[in-house]
Design an enzyme around this catalytic site. Structure first.
Site, PDB file in Angstrom:
ATOM      1  CG  LEU A  66      -0.976  -3.983   7.338  1.00  0.00           C
ATOM      2  CD1 LEU A  66      -1.133  -4.307   8.824  1.00  0.00           C
ATOM      3  CD2 LEU A  66      -0.682  -2.506   7.168  1.00  0.00           C
ATOM      4  CG  ASP A  67       4.948  -2.210   4.371  1.00  0.00           C
ATOM      5  OD1 ASP A  67       5.595  -2.337   5.422  1.00  0.00           O
ATOM      6  OD2 ASP A  67       4.470  -1.117   4.001  1.00  0.00           O
ATOM      7  CE  LYS A  68      11.052  -8.889   6.901  1.00  0.00           C
ATOM      8  NZ  LYS A  68      12.250  -9.449   6.225  1.00  0.00           N
ATOM      9  CG  ASP A  69       9.968  -2.661   6.749  1.00  0.00           C
ATOM     10  OD1 ASP A  69      10.502  -3.615   7.344  1.00  0.00           O
ATOM     11  OD2 ASP A  69      10.390  -2.200   5.668  1.00  0.00           O
ATOM     12  CB  SER A  70       3.282  -1.663   8.016  1.00  0.00           C
ATOM     13  OG  SER A  70       3.867  -0.718   7.144  1.00  0.00           O
TER      14      SER A  70
END
Length: 237
Positions: free
Chosen positions: A99-103
């Site tokens: 999961l990317d950092k902003d998610s």
């Protein structure tokens, strides 16, 4: 058992990563540099990166609620918070699908490399479900174009067809069966939308709503949930 499969079963890394380590001479079997495709037994001494590895006796899967701001990769020297630093568990576990950092949302971690490998293999078309909010009102045309596949110029690839359901004027649920880098954000951007928030709520048979965990917390799957996940992944427990 093939050496790369054995290393994966130890929870060290995926089979592909194990092959890379073998090719680079980072794996020893009984004191000798390993060869690609060789077979090993439980009685053999296997070292990876100069550390003896053993198959785990018990398979463990954690359901972790990754908060926004935590980075999955362990190679980012500038990241203040990573999954490895935030999840304090007695044995080594690796994540299956980033999961990317902003998610935020559900991230599964396990010590079983074979399970991780099966879950991450795109050809297996395992489902992952997300709640998404975008910056402006969505239309039926947007939903149709997203569900039919979007050509991502930067990746030179058209996304696989997926399922969408509108949940509000600017929100929708989406079920993917592939995991391209920042896929949902790229799809929305291509169609002229910006993702405001993105939360993964399900991975295959595991739902975030099944567990009373807050961002930053995790829980170990019980035997029933574990068996369902392994059955869905097509892996023997």
């Amino acid at each position: 058992m093939r050496l790369n499969q054995y290393i994966a079963a130890c929870g060290i890394c995926s089979r592909r990563e194990a092959d890379r380590k073998i090719q680079e001479g980072l794996v020893l079997v009984n004191g000798e540099v390993a060869k690609m495709g060789m077979q090993v037994e439980d009685s053999d001494e296997v070292k990876v990166d100069n550390r003896i590895v053993k198959k785990q006796e018990k398979s463990v899967v954690l359901a972790y609620y990754k908060p926004v701001g935590v980075v999955c990769t362990q190679k980012d020297a500038h990241a203040s918070k990573t999954v490895a630093s935030e999840v304090k568990y007695p044995i080594r576990v690796s994540y299956a699908g980033r999961l990317d950092k902003d998610s935020e949302g559900l991230l599964l971690l396990s010590n079983d490399g074979n399970l991780i490998n099966a879950m991450m293999k795109s050809a297996n078309k395992h489902e992952k479900e997300y709640e998404v909010v975008v910056d402006k009102e969505i239309s039926g045309d947007f939903l149709n174009r997203m569900s039919n596949g979007v050509y991502l110029k930067e990746l030179d690839q058209t996304t696989r067809g997926c399922k969408l359901k509108r949940t509000g004027k600017r929100s929708f649920n989406i079920i993917l069966t592939q995991g391209l880098n920042r896929q949902i954000r790229r799809m929305c951007q291509t169609l002229g939308f910006k993702v405001v928030s993105l939360k993964r709520i399900r991975v295959m048979t595991v739902k975030l709503s099944d567990y009373s965990i807050k961002p930053g917390e995790y829980v170990e799957l019980d035997d029933k949930a574990l068996n369902m996940l392994y059955k869905e992944a097509g892996v023997k427990i």
